[in-house]
Write an enzyme that holds these catalytic residues in place. Structure first.
Site, PDB file in Angstrom:
ATOM      1  N   SER A  44       0.840  -1.204   0.000  1.00  0.00           N
ATOM      2  CA  SER A  44       0.000   0.000   0.000  1.00  0.00           C
ATOM      3  C   SER A  44       0.876   1.257   0.000  1.00  0.00           C
ATOM      4  CB  SER A  44      -0.857   0.033   1.259  1.00  0.00           C
ATOM      5  OG  SER A  44      -1.366  -1.230   1.557  1.00  0.00           O
ATOM      6  N   GLY A  45       0.258   2.361  -0.419  1.00  0.00           N
ATOM      7  CA  GLY A  45       0.949   3.645  -0.348  1.00  0.00           C
ATOM      8  C   GLY A  45       1.192   4.232  -1.726  1.00  0.00           C
ATOM      9  N   THR A  47       4.118   4.842  -3.232  1.00  0.00           N
ATOM     10  CA  THR A  47       5.246   4.280  -4.000  1.00  0.00           C
ATOM     11  C   THR A  47       4.820   3.016  -4.741  1.00  0.00           C
ATOM     12  OG1 THR A  47       6.634   5.106  -2.208  1.00  0.00           O
ATOM     13  CG2 THR A  47       7.690   3.683  -3.824  1.00  0.00           C
ATOM     14  N   ASP A 103       6.486  -3.666  -1.304  1.00  0.00           N
ATOM     15  CA  ASP A 103       5.756  -2.690  -0.493  1.00  0.00           C
ATOM     16  C   ASP A 103       6.654  -1.491  -0.180  1.00  0.00           C
ATOM     17  OD1 ASP A 103       3.725  -1.530   0.942  1.00  0.00           O
ATOM     18  OD2 ASP A 103       3.464  -3.191   2.353  1.00  0.00           O
ATOM     19  N   GLY A 119       0.186   5.451   6.208  1.00  0.00           N
ATOM     20  CA  GLY A 119      -1.079   5.587   5.483  1.00  0.00           C
ATOM     21  C   GLY A 119      -2.159   4.704   6.084  1.00  0.00           C
ATOM     22  N   GLU A 125      -0.531  -5.703   5.514  1.00  0.00           N
ATOM     23  CA  GLU A 125       0.792  -5.636   4.889  1.00  0.00           C
ATOM     24  C   GLU A 125       1.753  -6.626   5.529  1.00  0.00           C
ATOM     25  OE1 GLU A 125       1.937  -1.566   5.281  1.00  0.00           O
ATOM     26  OE2 GLU A 125       1.279  -1.145   3.252  1.00  0.00           O
TER      27      GLU A 125
HETATM   28  O1  LIG Z   1       0.269   2.740   5.669  1.00  0.00           O
HETATM   29  C1  LIG Z   1       0.874   2.770   4.637  1.00  0.00           C
HETATM   30  C2  LIG Z   1       1.961   1.886   4.241  1.00  0.00           C
HETATM   31  O2  LIG Z   1       2.658   1.291   5.281  1.00  0.00           O
HETATM   32  C3  LIG Z   1       2.895   2.524   3.217  1.00  0.00           C
HETATM   33  O3  LIG Z   1       3.575   1.474   2.586  1.00  0.00           O
HETATM   34  C4  LIG Z   1       3.904   3.486   3.831  1.00  0.00           C
HETATM   35  O4  LIG Z   1       3.229   4.470   4.591  1.00  0.00           O
HETATM   36  C5  LIG Z   1       4.736   4.175   2.740  1.00  0.00           C
HETATM   37  O5  LIG Z   1       3.878   4.919   1.951  1.00  0.00           O
HETATM   38  P1  LIG Z   1       4.390   5.833   0.762  1.00  0.00           P
HETATM   39  O6  LIG Z   1       4.897   4.952  -0.292  1.00  0.00           O
HETATM   40  O7  LIG Z   1       3.165   6.605   0.348  1.00  0.00           O
HETATM   41  O8  LIG Z   1       5.427   6.752   1.340  1.00  0.00           O
END
Ligand SMILES: O=C[C@H](O)[C@H](O)[C@H](O)COP(=O)(O)O
Length: 286
Positions: A44-45, A47, A103, A119, A125
Protein backbone atom coordinates in the site's frame (compact mmCIF):
# COMPACT_ATOMS: atom_id res chain seq x y z
CA UNK A 1 20.76 18.04 -3.23
CA UNK A 2 17.95 17.22 -0.84
CA UNK A 3 14.23 17.93 -0.79
CA UNK A 4 14.74 20.15 2.24
CA UNK A 5 16.86 22.45 0.09
CA UNK A 6 14.90 25.69 0.34
CA UNK A 7 16.33 26.82 -3.02
CA UNK A 8 14.18 24.18 -4.76
CA UNK A 9 10.55 25.26 -5.28
CA UNK A 10 8.04 23.03 -3.51
CA UNK A 11 6.54 21.73 -6.77
CA UNK A 12 10.00 20.77 -8.00
CA UNK A 13 10.75 18.97 -4.73
CA UNK A 14 7.52 17.01 -5.05
CA UNK A 15 8.38 16.06 -8.64
CA UNK A 16 11.83 14.92 -7.55
CA UNK A 17 10.35 12.65 -4.87
CA UNK A 18 7.84 11.14 -7.30
CA UNK A 19 10.56 10.58 -9.93
CA UNK A 20 12.74 8.86 -7.33
CA UNK A 21 9.93 6.53 -6.23
CA UNK A 22 9.30 5.58 -9.85
CA UNK A 23 12.97 4.84 -10.52
CA UNK A 24 13.23 2.62 -7.45
CA UNK A 25 10.01 0.79 -8.29
CA UNK A 26 11.03 -0.02 -11.87
CA UNK A 27 14.45 -1.28 -10.81
CA UNK A 28 13.02 -3.39 -7.97
CA UNK A 29 10.49 -5.01 -10.28
CA UNK A 30 13.11 -5.63 -12.96
CA UNK A 31 15.42 -7.34 -10.46
CA UNK A 32 12.88 -9.25 -8.37
CA UNK A 33 9.87 -10.19 -10.53
CA UNK A 34 10.92 -13.39 -12.24
CA UNK A 35 8.64 -14.26 -15.20
CA UNK A 36 8.22 -17.77 -13.75
CA UNK A 37 6.47 -16.39 -10.65
CA UNK A 38 2.77 -17.00 -10.17
CA UNK A 39 1.92 -15.24 -6.87
CA UNK A 40 2.86 -11.62 -6.16
CA UNK A 41 2.00 -9.47 -3.12
CA UNK A 42 1.24 -5.79 -3.68
CA UNK A 43 1.53 -3.40 -0.72
CA UNK A 44 0.00 0.00 0.00
CA UNK A 45 0.95 3.64 -0.35
CA UNK A 46 2.03 6.10 -3.01
CA UNK A 47 5.25 4.28 -4.00
CA UNK A 48 3.47 1.02 -4.72
CA UNK A 49 1.54 2.81 -7.47
CA UNK A 50 4.79 2.83 -9.45
CA UNK A 51 5.43 -0.83 -8.64
CA UNK A 52 2.10 -1.69 -10.25
CA UNK A 53 2.94 0.57 -13.22
CA UNK A 54 6.24 -1.29 -13.65
CA UNK A 55 4.53 -4.68 -13.49
CA UNK A 56 1.75 -3.65 -15.90
CA UNK A 57 4.40 -2.33 -18.32
CA UNK A 58 5.77 -5.88 -18.66
CA UNK A 59 2.58 -6.77 -20.51
CA UNK A 60 0.28 -9.79 -20.46
CA UNK A 61 3.00 -11.95 -21.99
CA UNK A 62 4.72 -11.84 -18.61
CA UNK A 63 1.87 -11.19 -16.18
CA UNK A 64 -0.89 -13.44 -17.54
CA UNK A 65 0.26 -16.38 -15.45
CA UNK A 66 0.48 -14.31 -12.27
CA UNK A 67 -2.04 -13.56 -9.51
CA UNK A 68 -1.69 -10.44 -7.37
CA UNK A 69 -2.46 -10.34 -3.65
CA UNK A 70 -3.40 -6.94 -2.15
CA UNK A 71 -2.76 -5.61 1.34
CA UNK A 72 -5.95 -3.58 1.52
CA UNK A 73 -8.54 -1.57 -0.35
CA UNK A 74 -6.06 0.72 -2.13
CA UNK A 75 -3.88 -2.03 -3.56
CA UNK A 76 -6.96 -4.04 -4.53
CA UNK A 77 -8.07 -1.08 -6.66
CA UNK A 78 -4.58 -0.66 -8.12
CA UNK A 79 -4.41 -4.30 -9.18
CA UNK A 80 -7.84 -4.22 -10.81
CA UNK A 81 -7.24 -0.87 -12.54
CA UNK A 82 -4.02 -2.25 -14.08
CA UNK A 83 -5.91 -5.24 -15.48
CA UNK A 84 -3.95 -7.72 -13.34
CA UNK A 85 -5.52 -10.83 -11.82
CA UNK A 86 -6.70 -10.19 -8.26
CA UNK A 87 -6.46 -12.92 -5.64
CA UNK A 88 -6.70 -12.88 -1.86
CA UNK A 89 -4.28 -14.05 0.77
CA UNK A 90 -7.17 -15.85 2.46
CA UNK A 91 -7.29 -18.11 -0.63
CA UNK A 92 -3.60 -19.04 -0.49
CA UNK A 93 -3.51 -22.82 -0.07
CA UNK A 94 -2.17 -24.13 3.24
CA UNK A 95 1.59 -24.36 3.12
CA UNK A 96 1.88 -22.16 0.02
CA UNK A 97 3.86 -18.90 -0.12
CA UNK A 98 3.81 -15.87 -2.40
CA UNK A 99 6.87 -15.76 -4.65
CA UNK A 100 7.54 -12.12 -3.86
CA UNK A 101 5.84 -9.14 -2.20
CA UNK A 102 6.60 -5.47 -2.93
CA UNK A 103 5.76 -2.69 -0.49
CA UNK A 104 6.74 0.82 0.60
CA UNK A 105 7.92 2.07 4.00
CA UNK A 106 7.95 5.23 6.06
CA UNK A 107 11.49 4.68 7.35
CA UNK A 108 14.19 2.03 6.85
CA UNK A 109 17.14 1.63 9.23
CA UNK A 110 20.65 0.24 8.72
CA UNK A 111 19.48 -3.31 9.46
CA UNK A 112 16.43 -3.10 7.17
CA UNK A 113 13.97 -2.80 10.05
CA UNK A 114 10.98 -0.76 8.86
CA UNK A 115 8.38 1.65 10.14
CA UNK A 116 5.14 1.23 8.18
CA UNK A 117 1.58 2.41 8.61
CA UNK A 118 1.89 6.10 7.78
CA UNK A 119 -1.08 5.59 5.48
CA UNK A 120 -2.94 3.49 8.09
CA UNK A 121 -2.07 0.18 6.39
CA UNK A 122 0.13 -2.21 8.32
CA UNK A 123 -1.72 -5.28 9.54
CA UNK A 124 -2.59 -6.83 6.17
CA UNK A 125 0.79 -5.64 4.89
CA UNK A 126 2.61 -7.61 7.54
CA UNK A 127 0.59 -10.74 6.77
CA UNK A 128 1.35 -10.45 3.04
CA UNK A 129 5.06 -9.69 3.60
CA UNK A 130 5.40 -12.60 5.99
CA UNK A 131 3.65 -14.89 3.48
CA UNK A 132 6.21 -14.22 0.76
CA UNK A 133 9.40 -16.10 -0.05
CA UNK A 134 10.98 -12.67 -0.47
CA UNK A 135 9.79 -9.25 0.57
CA UNK A 136 11.17 -6.25 -1.34
CA UNK A 137 10.87 -2.70 -0.04
CA UNK A 138 10.63 0.27 -2.43
CA UNK A 139 11.08 3.83 -1.22
CA UNK A 140 12.59 7.23 -1.88
CA UNK A 141 15.65 8.86 -0.35
CA UNK A 142 13.67 10.50 2.48
CA UNK A 143 13.09 7.06 4.03
CA UNK A 144 16.77 6.13 4.44
CA UNK A 145 17.77 6.43 8.05
CA UNK A 146 20.40 4.97 10.38
CA UNK A 147 17.87 4.46 13.21
CA UNK A 148 14.08 4.28 13.18
CA UNK A 149 12.51 7.44 14.58
CA UNK A 150 15.26 9.72 13.20
CA UNK A 151 13.48 11.11 10.15
CA UNK A 152 9.96 9.69 10.76
CA UNK A 153 8.99 11.77 13.79
CA UNK A 154 5.25 11.08 13.80
CA UNK A 155 5.66 7.93 15.83
CA UNK A 156 5.29 4.21 15.38
CA UNK A 157 1.84 3.43 13.97
CA UNK A 158 0.02 0.89 16.14
CA UNK A 159 -3.29 -0.66 15.07
CA UNK A 160 -5.59 -0.99 18.07
CA UNK A 161 -9.06 -2.15 18.97
CA UNK A 162 -10.94 1.16 19.51
CA UNK A 163 -12.29 0.25 22.97
CA UNK A 164 -8.73 -0.44 24.16
CA UNK A 165 -7.22 2.84 22.92
CA UNK A 166 -7.19 4.70 26.30
CA UNK A 167 -5.47 1.78 28.07
CA UNK A 168 -2.95 1.36 25.25
CA UNK A 169 -2.13 5.10 25.39
CA UNK A 170 -1.54 4.81 29.17
CA UNK A 171 0.83 1.89 28.66
CA UNK A 172 2.71 3.64 25.86
CA UNK A 173 3.32 6.66 28.10
CA UNK A 174 4.63 4.33 30.82
CA UNK A 175 7.01 2.87 28.24
CA UNK A 176 8.46 6.29 27.44
CA UNK A 177 6.53 7.28 24.31
CA UNK A 178 6.36 11.04 23.91
CA UNK A 179 2.77 12.18 23.47
CA UNK A 180 1.22 9.12 21.79
CA UNK A 181 -2.09 9.97 20.11
CA UNK A 182 -5.01 8.36 18.34
CA UNK A 183 -4.65 9.40 14.70
CA UNK A 184 -7.44 11.76 13.64
CA UNK A 185 -9.38 11.11 10.43
CA UNK A 186 -9.53 14.81 9.54
CA UNK A 187 -9.79 16.43 7.07
CA UNK A 188 -11.68 13.55 5.41
CA UNK A 189 -13.42 12.17 8.49
CA UNK A 190 -14.36 13.55 11.90
CA UNK A 191 -13.10 11.43 14.79
CA UNK A 192 -10.43 8.74 14.62
CA UNK A 193 -9.13 7.30 11.37
CA UNK A 194 -10.52 3.78 10.80
CA UNK A 195 -8.36 1.15 9.13
CA UNK A 196 -9.38 -1.39 6.48
CA UNK A 197 -9.83 -3.76 9.43
CA UNK A 198 -12.17 -1.48 11.43
CA UNK A 199 -9.44 -0.55 13.93
CA UNK A 200 -7.88 2.73 15.05
CA UNK A 201 -4.27 3.82 14.68
CA UNK A 202 -2.21 5.21 17.56
CA UNK A 203 1.00 7.04 16.60
CA UNK A 204 3.59 6.54 19.35
CA UNK A 205 6.79 8.62 19.08
CA UNK A 206 9.86 7.18 20.82
CA UNK A 207 13.45 8.33 21.09
CA UNK A 208 15.23 6.92 17.96
CA UNK A 209 15.50 3.17 18.32
CA UNK A 210 18.80 1.40 18.77
CA UNK A 211 19.80 -1.62 16.73
CA UNK A 212 20.47 -4.75 18.76
CA UNK A 213 24.16 -4.42 17.86
CA UNK A 214 24.23 -0.90 19.42
CA UNK A 215 23.00 -2.46 22.61
CA UNK A 216 25.79 -5.02 22.57
CA UNK A 217 28.46 -2.42 21.80
CA UNK A 218 27.38 0.34 24.17
CA UNK A 219 25.99 -1.68 27.02
CA UNK A 220 22.56 -0.09 26.54
CA UNK A 221 20.17 -2.53 28.08
CA UNK A 222 17.75 -3.94 25.50
CA UNK A 223 14.41 -2.40 26.30
CA UNK A 224 15.78 0.14 28.72
CA UNK A 225 12.67 1.39 30.45
CA UNK A 226 14.54 3.76 32.75
CA UNK A 227 15.34 6.35 30.10
CA UNK A 228 12.88 5.38 27.36
CA UNK A 229 15.61 4.23 24.96
CA UNK A 230 14.72 0.97 23.29
CA UNK A 231 16.22 -1.40 20.79
CA UNK A 232 13.92 -2.14 17.85
CA UNK A 233 13.43 -5.78 18.83
CA UNK A 234 12.80 -5.16 22.52
CA UNK A 235 10.29 -2.41 21.85
CA UNK A 236 8.47 -4.40 19.18
CA UNK A 237 8.30 -7.51 21.35
CA UNK A 238 6.81 -5.43 24.16
CA UNK A 239 4.34 -3.41 22.05
CA UNK A 240 2.79 -6.44 20.42
CA UNK A 241 1.95 -7.86 23.85
CA UNK A 242 -0.14 -4.90 25.03
CA UNK A 243 -3.76 -6.06 25.30
CA UNK A 244 -5.81 -4.35 22.59
CA UNK A 245 -2.91 -4.00 20.15
CA UNK A 246 -3.82 -5.79 16.92
CA UNK A 247 -0.52 -5.21 15.08
CA UNK A 248 2.39 -2.79 15.09
CA UNK A 249 4.04 -0.84 12.28
CA UNK A 250 7.51 -2.14 13.14
CA UNK A 251 8.67 -4.79 10.67
CA UNK A 252 11.62 -6.33 12.43
CA UNK A 253 13.49 -9.48 13.35
CA UNK A 254 16.95 -10.88 13.72
CA UNK A 255 19.24 -10.36 10.77
CA UNK A 256 19.39 -13.35 8.48
CA UNK A 257 15.74 -14.20 9.08
CA UNK A 258 14.60 -12.39 5.94
CA UNK A 259 14.05 -15.58 3.98
CA UNK A 260 12.43 -17.59 6.75
CA UNK A 261 8.73 -18.28 6.62
CA UNK A 262 7.01 -15.52 8.59
CA UNK A 263 9.88 -13.04 8.16
CA UNK A 264 8.89 -9.36 8.29
CA UNK A 265 12.06 -7.69 7.07
CA UNK A 266 12.83 -7.16 3.38
CA UNK A 267 15.58 -9.03 1.57
CA UNK A 268 16.34 -5.75 -0.19
CA UNK A 269 15.30 -2.10 -0.04
CA UNK A 270 15.42 0.10 -3.15
CA UNK A 271 15.73 3.86 -2.64
CA UNK A 272 15.28 6.30 -5.49
CA UNK A 273 17.86 9.01 -4.84
CA UNK A 274 17.62 12.73 -5.52
CA UNK A 275 20.47 12.51 -8.06
CA UNK A 276 18.56 10.08 -10.27
CA UNK A 277 20.33 6.92 -9.10
CA UNK A 278 18.89 4.00 -7.14
CA UNK A 279 20.54 2.87 -3.92
CA UNK A 280 20.01 -0.79 -3.04
CA UNK A 281 20.48 -2.12 0.45
CA UNK A 282 20.41 -5.88 0.89
CA UNK A 283 20.27 -8.02 3.95
CA UNK A 284 23.71 -9.19 5.05
CA UNK A 285 24.51 -12.59 3.68
CA UNK A 286 21.82 -12.55 0.96
O1 LIG B 1 0.27 2.74 5.67
C1 LIG B 1 0.87 2.77 4.64
C2 LIG B 1 1.96 1.89 4.24
O2 LIG B 1 2.66 1.29 5.28
C3 LIG B 1 2.89 2.52 3.22
O3 LIG B 1 3.57 1.47 2.59
C4 LIG B 1 3.90 3.49 3.83
O4 LIG B 1 3.23 4.47 4.59
C5 LIG B 1 4.74 4.17 2.74
O5 LIG B 1 3.88 4.92 1.95
P1 LIG B 1 4.39 5.83 0.76
O6 LIG B 1 4.90 4.95 -0.29
O7 LIG B 1 3.17 6.60 0.35
O8 LIG B 1 5.43 6.75 1.34
Amino acid sequence: MSTSDSAIPVEEQAKLVEASKRLAAFQAVKEHLDPSYTRVGIGSGSTVVYVVDAIAALGPGVTAGMSFYPTGAQSEELIEAAGLRLQYISKLPAGAQLDVAFDGADEVDDDLNLIKGGGACLWQEKIVAASANKFVCVADFRKLSPRLGTSWKKGIPIEVLPMAAPRVLDELKRMGSHNPRVRPGLPGKAGAIVTDNGMWIIDAPFTPLHLPKDSAESGIRAGNEDNGVWTVDALADRLIKIPGVAEIGLFYGSNGLQVASGAQKPVAAYFGMADGTVKVKTAAGL
